[in-house]
Design an enzyme around this catalytic site. Structure first.
Site, short mmCIF file in Angstrom:
data_model
loop_
_atom_site.label_atom_id
_atom_site.label_comp_id
_atom_site.label_asym_id
_atom_site.label_seq_id
_atom_site.Cartn_x
_atom_site.Cartn_y
_atom_site.Cartn_z
N PRO A 110 42.58 50.62 43.78
CA PRO A 110 43.63 50.36 45.30
C PRO A 110 45.12 50.17 44.23
O PRO A 110 45.50 50.07 42.94
CB PRO A 110 43.32 48.69 45.40
CG PRO A 110 41.64 48.89 45.41
CD PRO A 110 41.41 49.61 43.43
N ALA A 111 45.93 51.10 44.87
CA ALA A 111 47.10 51.40 44.23
C ALA A 111 48.18 50.09 44.21
O ALA A 111 48.89 49.93 43.17
CB ALA A 111 48.22 52.26 45.07
N ASN A 112 47.66 48.95 45.09
CA ASN A 112 48.75 47.75 45.15
C ASN A 112 47.75 46.21 44.61
O ASN A 112 48.36 45.19 44.97
CB ASN A 112 48.87 47.41 46.85
CG ASN A 112 50.33 48.49 47.15
OD1 ASN A 112 50.45 49.08 46.28
ND2 ASN A 112 50.27 49.07 47.70
N CYS A 113 47.35 46.58 44.05
CA CYS A 113 46.18 45.52 43.11
C CYS A 113 46.64 45.64 41.23
O CYS A 113 46.38 46.29 40.69
CB CYS A 113 44.29 46.15 43.66
SG CYS A 113 44.04 45.39 45.27
N PHE A 114 46.37 44.01 41.47
CA PHE A 114 46.87 44.47 39.71
C PHE A 114 45.21 43.19 38.81
O PHE A 114 44.77 43.04 39.82
CB PHE A 114 47.70 43.25 39.63
CG PHE A 114 49.31 43.90 40.02
CD1 PHE A 114 50.01 45.11 39.98
CD2 PHE A 114 49.44 43.15 41.64
CE1 PHE A 114 51.03 45.79 40.41
CE2 PHE A 114 50.77 44.24 41.93
CZ PHE A 114 50.82 44.73 41.23
#
Length: 114
Positions: A110-114
């Site tokens: 997922p793009a917004n998960c770190f």
């Protein structure tokens, strides 16, 4: 951590990226999901599969893997408010459920998960 291979009981070797995600999304099947889950110490139950299949549906519908907030809302809408909670998802998939579910589902990070 570099690229790694996932060896399946049927002899197939699946290439993973440095974060454990499939390098080729078409390599995914339920056997791959089971092997990835085993690497994470997760024994997949029907509850896990319901969420994994739902996230795969999300990816098919929107063309991306859901970040945590979108994941929780989507699960609540499709599986009920009791399952659409971060605590429920964390109990099934550990501390970063959006990342783990996407990895087990054979989807991109997922793009917004770190």
């Amino acid at each position: 951590m570099g690229r790694a291979d996932l060896e399946l009981p049927d002899g197939r070797r699946i290439t993973l990226d440095k974060d454990g995600y499939l390098t080729r999304l078409n390599d995914w099947d339920t056997g791959v999901a089971e092997a990835l889950a085993n690497r994470e110490g997760i024994s997949l139950t029907p509850e896990h599969w319901a969420v994994i299949n739902l996230v795969r549906q999300f990816h098919q519908e929107f063309g991306l893997s859901p970040a945590t907030r979108a994941l929780v809302k989507y699960v609540a809408r499709h599986l009920g408010e009791d399952k659409g909670r971060s605590l429920y998802l964390m109990a099934l998939f550990g501390g970063k459920p959006a990342l783990t579910i996407s990895r087990l589902g054979g989807l991109p990070r997922p793009a917004n998960c770190f």
